[in-house]
Design a protein around this motif. Structure first.
Motif, PDB file in Angstrom:
ATOM      1  N   GLU A  68       0.830  -1.207   0.000  1.00 33.83           N
ATOM      2  CA  GLU A  68       0.000   0.000   0.000  1.00 33.83           C
ATOM      3  C   GLU A  68       0.862   1.253   0.000  1.00 33.83           C
ATOM      4  O   GLU A  68       0.561   2.227  -0.695  1.00 33.83           O
ATOM      5  CB  GLU A  68      -0.925   0.007   1.222  1.00 33.83           C
ATOM      6  CG  GLU A  68      -2.045  -1.006   1.140  1.00 33.83           C
ATOM      7  CD  GLU A  68      -2.851  -1.104   2.428  1.00 33.83           C
ATOM      8  OE1 GLU A  68      -2.508  -0.417   3.417  1.00 33.83           O
ATOM      9  OE2 GLU A  68      -3.833  -1.864   2.432  1.00 33.83           O
ATOM     10  N   ARG A  69       1.948   1.237   0.796  1.00 26.80           N
ATOM     11  CA  ARG A  69       2.835   2.408   0.844  1.00 26.80           C
ATOM     12  C   ARG A  69       3.508   2.631  -0.502  1.00 26.80           C
ATOM     13  O   ARG A  69       3.607   3.764  -0.974  1.00 26.80           O
ATOM     14  CB  ARG A  69       3.888   2.226   1.932  1.00 26.80           C
ATOM     15  CG  ARG A  69       4.812   3.450   2.048  1.00 26.80           C
ATOM     16  CD  ARG A  69       5.782   3.337   3.177  1.00 26.80           C
ATOM     17  NE  ARG A  69       5.048   3.324   4.434  1.00 26.80           N
ATOM     18  CZ  ARG A  69       5.506   2.801   5.545  1.00 26.80           C
ATOM     19  NH1 ARG A  69       6.683   2.245   5.579  1.00 26.80           N
ATOM     20  NH2 ARG A  69       4.783   2.835   6.644  1.00 26.80           N
ATOM     21  N   LYS A  70       3.972   1.537  -1.142  1.00 25.34           N
ATOM     22  CA  LYS A  70       4.612   1.675  -2.454  1.00 25.34           C
ATOM     23  C   LYS A  70       3.621   2.190  -3.480  1.00 25.34           C
ATOM     24  O   LYS A  70       3.962   3.029  -4.320  1.00 25.34           O
ATOM     25  CB  LYS A  70       5.203   0.343  -2.903  1.00 25.34           C
ATOM     26  CG  LYS A  70       6.489  -0.008  -2.187  1.00 25.34           C
ATOM     27  CD  LYS A  70       7.073  -1.297  -2.724  1.00 25.34           C
ATOM     28  CE  LYS A  70       8.376  -1.607  -2.039  1.00 25.34           C
ATOM     29  NZ  LYS A  70       8.993  -2.837  -2.546  1.00 25.34           N
ATOM     30  N   GLN A  71       2.375   1.690  -3.412  1.00 26.16           N
ATOM     31  CA  GLN A  71       1.356   2.174  -4.345  1.00 26.16           C
ATOM     32  C   GLN A  71       1.066   3.651  -4.105  1.00 26.16           C
ATOM     33  O   GLN A  71       0.920   4.428  -5.050  1.00 26.16           O
ATOM     34  CB  GLN A  71       0.079   1.351  -4.209  1.00 26.16           C
ATOM     35  CG  GLN A  71       0.201  -0.049  -4.757  1.00 26.16           C
ATOM     36  CD  GLN A  71      -1.025  -0.904  -4.463  1.00 26.16           C
ATOM     37  OE1 GLN A  71      -1.833  -0.584  -3.599  1.00 26.16           O
ATOM     38  NE2 GLN A  71      -1.153  -2.016  -5.172  1.00 26.16           N
ATOM     39  N   ALA A  72       0.981   4.034  -2.829  1.00 25.97           N
ATOM     40  CA  ALA A  72       0.733   5.447  -2.508  1.00 25.97           C
ATOM     41  C   ALA A  72       1.890   6.312  -2.980  1.00 25.97           C
ATOM     42  O   ALA A  72       1.676   7.411  -3.526  1.00 25.97           O
ATOM     43  CB  ALA A  72       0.514   5.613  -1.007  1.00 25.97           C
ATOM     44  N   GLU A  73       3.123   5.828  -2.800  1.00 24.56           N
ATOM     45  CA  GLU A  73       4.289   6.597  -3.264  1.00 24.56           C
ATOM     46  C   GLU A  73       4.289   6.713  -4.778  1.00 24.56           C
ATOM     47  O   GLU A  73       4.597   7.777  -5.314  1.00 24.56           O
ATOM     48  CB  GLU A  73       5.584   5.930  -2.774  1.00 24.56           C
ATOM     49  CG  GLU A  73       5.832   6.084  -1.290  1.00 24.56           C
ATOM     50  CD  GLU A  73       7.019   5.280  -0.800  1.00 24.56           C
ATOM     51  OE1 GLU A  73       7.644   4.545  -1.608  1.00 24.56           O
ATOM     52  OE2 GLU A  73       7.325   5.378   0.399  1.00 24.56           O
ATOM     53  N   GLU A  74       3.953   5.609  -5.454  1.00 30.22           N
ATOM     54  CA  GLU A  74       3.904   5.652  -6.919  1.00 30.22           C
ATOM     55  C   GLU A  74       2.807   6.598  -7.398  1.00 30.22           C
ATOM     56  O   GLU A  74       3.003   7.367  -8.344  1.00 30.22           O
ATOM     57  CB  GLU A  74       3.687   4.244  -7.491  1.00 30.22           C
ATOM     58  CG  GLU A  74       3.646   4.194  -8.997  1.00 30.22           C
ATOM     59  CD  GLU A  74       4.888   4.771  -9.652  1.00 30.22           C
ATOM     60  OE1 GLU A  74       4.726   5.402 -10.734  1.00 30.22           O
ATOM     61  OE2 GLU A  74       5.995   4.625  -9.126  1.00 30.22           O
ATOM     62  N   THR A  75       1.648   6.559  -6.728  1.00 36.59           N
ATOM     63  CA  THR A  75       0.565   7.488  -7.073  1.00 36.59           C
ATOM     64  C   THR A  75       1.015   8.923  -6.853  1.00 36.59           C
ATOM     65  O   THR A  75       0.757   9.800  -7.684  1.00 36.59           O
ATOM     66  CB  THR A  75      -0.690   7.173  -6.225  1.00 36.59           C
ATOM     67  OG1 THR A  75      -1.108   5.842  -6.494  1.00 36.59           O
ATOM     68  CG2 THR A  75      -1.823   8.127  -6.540  1.00 36.59           C
ATOM     69  N   GLN A  76       1.703   9.158  -5.738  1.00 32.88           N
ATOM     70  CA  GLN A  76       2.203  10.509  -5.447  1.00 32.88           C
ATOM     71  C   GLN A  76       3.214  10.951  -6.501  1.00 32.88           C
ATOM     72  O   GLN A  76       3.171  12.102  -6.958  1.00 32.88           O
ATOM     73  CB  GLN A  76       2.856  10.537  -4.051  1.00 32.88           C
ATOM     74  CG  GLN A  76       3.232  11.919  -3.581  1.00 32.88           C
ATOM     75  CD  GLN A  76       2.009  12.783  -3.353  1.00 32.88           C
ATOM     76  OE1 GLN A  76       1.021  12.332  -2.812  1.00 32.88           O
ATOM     77  NE2 GLN A  76       2.073  14.011  -3.799  1.00 32.88           N
ATOM     78  N   ARG A  77       4.132  10.064  -6.905  1.00 31.66           N
ATOM     79  CA  ARG A  77       5.105  10.422  -7.953  1.00 31.66           C
ATOM     80  C   ARG A  77       4.397  10.741  -9.264  1.00 31.66           C
ATOM     81  O   ARG A  77       4.744  11.708  -9.950  1.00 31.66           O
ATOM     82  CB  ARG A  77       6.099   9.282  -8.155  1.00 31.66           C
ATOM     83  CG  ARG A  77       7.226   9.264  -7.140  1.00 31.66           C
ATOM     84  CD  ARG A  77       8.358   8.336  -7.579  1.00 31.66           C
ATOM     85  NE  ARG A  77       7.982   6.945  -7.577  1.00 31.66           N
ATOM     86  CZ  ARG A  77       8.039   6.144  -6.515  1.00 31.66           C
ATOM     87  NH1 ARG A  77       8.454   6.620  -5.364  1.00 31.66           N
ATOM     88  NH2 ARG A  77       7.672   4.888  -6.604  1.00 31.66           N
ATOM     89  N   ARG A  78       3.392   9.894  -9.610  1.00 30.78           N
ATOM     90  CA  ARG A  78       2.651  10.140 -10.863  1.00 30.78           C
ATOM     91  C   ARG A  78       1.929  11.477 -10.814  1.00 30.78           C
ATOM     92  O   ARG A  78       1.987  12.262 -11.762  1.00 30.78           O
ATOM     93  CB  ARG A  78       1.648   9.004 -11.098  1.00 30.78           C
ATOM     94  CG  ARG A  78       0.865   9.150 -12.402  1.00 30.78           C
ATOM     95  CD  ARG A  78      -0.112   8.003 -12.589  1.00 30.78           C
ATOM     96  NE  ARG A  78      -0.981   7.755 -11.462  1.00 30.78           N
ATOM     97  CZ  ARG A  78      -2.077   8.474 -11.172  1.00 30.78           C
ATOM     98  NH1 ARG A  78      -2.432   9.477 -11.932  1.00 30.78           N
ATOM     99  NH2 ARG A  78      -2.819   8.170 -10.132  1.00 30.78           N
ATOM    100  N   LEU A  79       1.271  11.756  -9.680  1.00 26.09           N
ATOM    101  CA  LEU A  79       0.562  13.038  -9.552  1.00 26.09           C
ATOM    102  C   LEU A  79       1.533  14.213  -9.603  1.00 26.09           C
ATOM    103  O   LEU A  79       1.237  15.243 -10.219  1.00 26.09           O
ATOM    104  CB  LEU A  79      -0.243  13.067  -8.247  1.00 26.09           C
ATOM    105  CG  LEU A  79      -1.453  12.129  -8.192  1.00 26.09           C
ATOM    106  CD1 LEU A  79      -2.053  12.127  -6.795  1.00 26.09           C
ATOM    107  CD2 LEU A  79      -2.486  12.517  -9.233  1.00 26.09           C
ATOM    108  N   ASN A  80       2.694  14.060  -8.987  1.00 22.75           N
ATOM    109  CA  ASN A  80       3.697  15.125  -9.035  1.00 22.75           C
ATOM    110  C   ASN A  80       4.198  15.341 -10.458  1.00 22.75           C
ATOM    111  O   ASN A  80       4.379  16.490 -10.886  1.00 22.75           O
ATOM    112  CB  ASN A  80       4.880  14.810  -8.108  1.00 22.75           C
ATOM    113  CG  ASN A  80       4.516  15.006  -6.651  1.00 22.75           C
ATOM    114  OD1 ASN A  80       3.573  15.700  -6.323  1.00 22.75           O
ATOM    115  ND2 ASN A  80       5.278  14.372  -5.768  1.00 22.75           N
TER     116      ASN A  80
END
Length: 195
Positions: free
Chosen positions: A96-108
């Motif tokens: 979940e943390r990796k997915q959240a980080e990946e989502t955050q990177r994509r949004l950034n």
């Protein structure tokens, strides 16, 4: 034996008492003398078997050891299950943390791309440069494989003319013959968005 030497008694006290004998077989031997003091050297004997209490029997000890081993095994299995559950929870949290980080990177990346597109819009000298640069930003900075801009033509076939593109286009736009009519070929995402 239990006594190291003979125990002497007289005619007034003809008893022998033994308490707390360990379980096992014993031989109780008696020698006596007559009033003249002549001893019977052979004497008399009796076999006595002291039965152990239930908590000292082999079957109880075996059962107790088996119960302790079973309890130890049950505790071990319980601990292993707890550790496995904890590991699964940690793995889930990590995913979940990796997915959240990946989502955050994509949004950034996407926000950076939108900001760069706004800057390009302010600095663009002509329309074609603006369209080419926006397609490049969407592919290289936002991370999309391909981006393109097309104009809806108002001809009989209602075609869509590609005006700018970037990324891995590989002749797709020329071979696709994209239309925006309400026919079968026009019901894709491009035709639907234009209609």
């Amino acid at each position: 034996g239990f006594d190291e030497d003979w125990r002497s008694t007289d005619a007034g006290d003809r008893s022998a008492t033994y308490t707390r004998l360990a379980p096992g077989s014993y031989t109780f031997r008696v020698k006596a003398s007559n009033n003249s003091g002549v001893w019977n050297e052979q004497g008399a004997s009796i076999q006595i078997t002291v039965i152990p209490p239930w908590w000292m029997t082999w079957w109880f000890r075996t059962s107790a050891i088996a119960a302790l081993l079973g309890l130890a095994f049950a505790l071990y299995r319980s601990r292993v299950r707890t550790i496995k559950r904890r590991n699964l929870d940690l793995e889930r949290q990590l995913i979940e943390r990796k997915q959240a980080e990946e989502t955050q990177r994509r949004l950034n990346r996407e926000l950076r791309a939108i900001s760069n597109c706004n800057q390009t819009l302010l600095r663009a000298k002509d329309e074609q440069t603006l369209l080419d640069e926006v397609c490049r930003i969407v592919c290289h900075e936002a991370g999309y494989r391909m981006a393109w801009v097309g104009y809806a033509e108002h001809d009989d076939a209602k075609t869509v003319r590609p005006a700018a593109w970037a990324g891995t286009e590989d002749g797709y736009l020329k071979s696709a013959t994209i239309v925006w009519s309400d026919a079968e070929r026009g019901r894709g995402p491009t035709g639907t968005a234009i209609r």
